[in-house]
Design a protein around this motif. Structure first.
Motif, PDB file in Angstrom:
ATOM      1  N   GLU A 121     124.901  49.021  31.057  1.00 23.23           N
ATOM      2  CA  GLU A 121     123.541  48.572  31.342  1.00 23.23           C
ATOM      3  C   GLU A 121     122.504  49.611  30.917  1.00 23.23           C
ATOM      4  O   GLU A 121     121.345  49.275  30.663  1.00 23.23           O
ATOM      5  CB  GLU A 121     123.390  48.262  32.827  1.00 23.23           C
ATOM      6  CG  GLU A 121     124.050  46.959  33.259  1.00 23.23           C
ATOM      7  CD  GLU A 121     123.488  45.750  32.518  1.00 23.23           C
ATOM      8  OE1 GLU A 121     122.269  45.741  32.232  1.00 23.23           O
ATOM      9  OE2 GLU A 121     124.264  44.834  32.212  1.00 23.23           O
ATOM     10  N   ILE A 122     122.910  50.878  30.858  1.00 21.45           N
ATOM     11  CA  ILE A 122     121.980  51.914  30.390  1.00 21.45           C
ATOM     12  C   ILE A 122     121.615  51.648  28.932  1.00 21.45           C
ATOM     13  O   ILE A 122     120.447  51.757  28.534  1.00 21.45           O
ATOM     14  CB  ILE A 122     122.599  53.315  30.566  1.00 21.45           C
ATOM     15  CG1 ILE A 122     122.848  53.607  32.038  1.00 21.45           C
ATOM     16  CG2 ILE A 122     121.690  54.388  29.958  1.00 21.45           C
ATOM     17  CD1 ILE A 122     123.572  54.914  32.292  1.00 21.45           C
ATOM     18  N   ASN A 124     121.691  48.710  27.485  1.00 22.17           N
ATOM     19  CA  ASN A 124     120.883  47.498  27.473  1.00 22.17           C
ATOM     20  C   ASN A 124     119.430  47.781  27.823  1.00 22.17           C
ATOM     21  O   ASN A 124     118.503  47.235  27.221  1.00 22.17           O
ATOM     22  CB  ASN A 124     121.461  46.476  28.458  1.00 22.17           C
ATOM     23  CG  ASN A 124     122.816  45.951  28.030  1.00 22.17           C
ATOM     24  OD1 ASN A 124     123.066  45.795  26.847  1.00 22.17           O
ATOM     25  ND2 ASN A 124     123.688  45.712  28.985  1.00 22.17           N
ATOM     26  N   ARG A 125     119.228  48.637  28.825  1.00 20.51           N
ATOM     27  CA  ARG A 125     117.866  48.930  29.269  1.00 20.51           C
ATOM     28  C   ARG A 125     117.054  49.567  28.150  1.00 20.51           C
ATOM     29  O   ARG A 125     115.894  49.220  27.934  1.00 20.51           O
ATOM     30  CB  ARG A 125     117.897  49.869  30.487  1.00 20.51           C
ATOM     31  CG  ARG A 125     116.513  50.094  31.100  1.00 20.51           C
ATOM     32  CD  ARG A 125     116.548  51.088  32.236  1.00 20.51           C
ATOM     33  NE  ARG A 125     116.790  52.448  31.768  1.00 20.51           N
ATOM     34  CZ  ARG A 125     117.834  53.176  32.105  1.00 20.51           C
ATOM     35  NH1 ARG A 125     118.769  52.679  32.898  1.00 20.51           N
ATOM     36  NH2 ARG A 125     117.975  54.409  31.653  1.00 20.51           N
ATOM     37  N   THR A 128     116.960  46.971  24.826  1.00 22.50           N
ATOM     38  CA  THR A 128     116.262  45.695  24.984  1.00 22.50           C
ATOM     39  C   THR A 128     114.947  45.846  25.722  1.00 22.50           C
ATOM     40  O   THR A 128     114.432  44.892  26.289  1.00 22.50           O
ATOM     41  CB  THR A 128     117.156  44.685  25.733  1.00 22.50           C
ATOM     42  OG1 THR A 128     117.395  45.162  27.071  1.00 22.50           O
ATOM     43  CG2 THR A 128     118.473  44.496  25.031  1.00 22.50           C
ATOM     44  N   SER A 129     114.381  47.059  25.715  1.00 25.38           N
ATOM     45  CA  SER A 129     113.120  47.279  26.424  1.00 25.38           C
ATOM     46  C   SER A 129     112.007  46.400  25.874  1.00 25.38           C
ATOM     47  O   SER A 129     111.053  46.071  26.574  1.00 25.38           O
ATOM     48  CB  SER A 129     112.724  48.760  26.334  1.00 25.38           C
ATOM     49  OG  SER A 129     112.608  49.148  24.976  1.00 25.38           O
ATOM     50  N   ARG A 134     121.908  41.360  25.175  1.00 28.34           N
ATOM     51  CA  ARG A 134     122.705  42.503  25.607  1.00 28.34           C
ATOM     52  C   ARG A 134     123.347  43.161  24.393  1.00 28.34           C
ATOM     53  O   ARG A 134     123.659  42.509  23.407  1.00 28.34           O
ATOM     54  CB  ARG A 134     123.794  42.042  26.579  1.00 28.34           C
ATOM     55  CG  ARG A 134     123.275  41.605  27.940  1.00 28.34           C
ATOM     56  CD  ARG A 134     124.359  40.956  28.750  1.00 28.34           C
ATOM     57  NE  ARG A 134     125.522  41.823  28.874  1.00 28.34           N
ATOM     58  CZ  ARG A 134     125.672  42.745  29.835  1.00 28.34           C
ATOM     59  NH1 ARG A 134     124.727  42.927  30.733  1.00 28.34           N
ATOM     60  NH2 ARG A 134     126.755  43.484  29.900  1.00 28.34           N
ATOM     61  N   THR A 175     116.994  60.709  35.099  1.00 22.79           N
ATOM     62  CA  THR A 175     116.473  59.524  34.411  1.00 22.79           C
ATOM     63  C   THR A 175     116.283  59.791  32.927  1.00 22.79           C
ATOM     64  O   THR A 175     116.658  58.975  32.068  1.00 22.79           O
ATOM     65  CB  THR A 175     115.139  59.086  35.043  1.00 22.79           C
ATOM     66  OG1 THR A 175     115.342  58.802  36.430  1.00 22.79           O
ATOM     67  CG2 THR A 175     114.593  57.852  34.343  1.00 22.79           C
ATOM     68  N   ASP A 179     118.335  58.030  29.514  1.00 22.24           N
ATOM     69  CA  ASP A 179     117.668  57.414  28.363  1.00 22.24           C
ATOM     70  C   ASP A 179     117.986  58.176  27.074  1.00 22.24           C
ATOM     71  O   ASP A 179     118.158  57.567  26.007  1.00 22.24           O
ATOM     72  CB  ASP A 179     116.156  57.390  28.590  1.00 22.24           C
ATOM     73  CG  ASP A 179     115.746  56.397  29.669  1.00 22.24           C
ATOM     74  OD1 ASP A 179     116.613  55.603  30.096  1.00 22.24           O
ATOM     75  OD2 ASP A 179     114.577  56.422  30.091  1.00 22.24           O
TER      76      ASP A 179
END
Length: 313
Positions: A121-122, A124-125, A128-129, A134, A175, A179
């Motif tokens: 999911e990292i 994906n985040r 796909t921002s 996915r 965080t 990223d």
């Protein structure tokens, strides 16, 4: 937070691997006595594990559910890749040990290595921002030698941060690190992310690229190849190659390669004669499918019956 494990017992090692990773069965190969050492550092949602297997350990594991990158320092790791067949990581190499959603198996040959694990999911985040589907890592090697060097440098830097209590306990650092790692993986590994292709990529994604790629795949069906090998042989970038296959065949190069290998296995199974020693397992392995159960599933999905029926005529 950190974790330390040491054991010279195979059963204890298997129990620990089941609790720390996923359901796995292991076996002891080779002349060396069992010796396992694992240390884990954590940086938010990212695990950095340093592993030392002082023996040859065969493994067969369920899907990990996490992206798992590996860097080998000594020995070697022989991993079986769904669709592409086996590959070997040797000292100085970094890549994807296993996709997050597929079972995996192989042999660790008396090796010292690092793995970095994180939730997909990292990816994906970050990818796909701006909106989109996915994403997943679609190959097990970096897209180039330079990309591999860059990925190793970033992993080393983040591992150093994880071992620093001040950094590991800083929400801003955690965080940002997540990223940073995701952006680096998206830039250095083949993925399904919809990067904007360059003008050259769009120009190169023509039918002739697909034709050359198919010719290369057909002549290397039994070899260990990665998407970067196919792109190099076709004289285009991996992104242009993927775009060409999506545009003209509506599938990935990996999916096309698997279909070719299944067709070759089907032909060999159909031509087998009673008493010639052919088995489903030997035919599957000949064409890069090292796990007979997964081969049987893919074969049945394509041909509508199990491979043993074809073998028995």
């Amino acid at each position: 937070m950190s974790l330390d494990f040491y054991s010279d017992d195979l059963a204890a090692t298997e129990e620990f691997l089941n609790s720390a990773y996923t359901r796995v069965q292991i076996g002891h190969h080779g002349p060396h006595a069992v010796r396992t050492r694992i240390r884990r550092e954590v940086l938010g949602p990212i695990n950095f594990d340093q592993l030392e297997m002082g023996f040859d350990m065969a493994y067969d594991a369920d899907p990990l559910g996490r992206v798992c990158l590996v860097t080998v320092h000594s020995g070697r790791i022989e991993e079986n890749y769904h669709g592409f067949g086996p590959d070997t990581f040797v000292p100085g190499q970094t890549g994807l040990l296993t996709p997050d959603d597929l079972p995996y198996s192989g042999v660790i040959r008396t090796s010292r290595y690092d793995i970095t694990m994180f939730d997909p999911e990292i990816l994906n985040r970050v990818a796909t921002s701006a909106g989109g589907d996915r994403v997943r890592v679609s190959g097990h090697r970096p897209v180039s030698t330079t990309a591999g060097h860059r990925l190793r440098r970033v992993l080393t830097h983040l591992q150093q941060l994880a071992s620093d209590p001040d950094a590991a306990n800083s929400p801003l650092t955690v965080t940002t690190a997540s990223d940073y790692l995701a952006a680096t993986v998206l830039a250095t590994m083949p993925t399904t992310a919809e990067h904007e292709p360059s003008a050259t990529d769009r120009h190169d994604a023509h039918p002739e690229t697909v034709r050359r790629a198919i010719a290369y795949l057909e002549s290397h069906l039994g070899d260990r190849i990665a998407i970067t090998d196919v792109a190099a042989a076709t004289f285009v970038t991996p992104r242009a190659l993927q775009l060409a296959f999506r545009r003209h065949l509506n599938m990935t190069p990996l999916a096309y390669l698997q279909r070719l290998r299944l067709a070759a296995a089907h032909e060999q199974l159909s031509a087998a004669l009673p008493g010639d020693g052919q088995t489903v397992a030997t035919v599957a392995y000949r064409w890069g499918f090292t796990h007979p159960g997964r081969f049987a599933t893919a074969y049945r999905r394509l041909y509508g019956r199990p491979p043993r029926q074809t073998l028995r005529g």
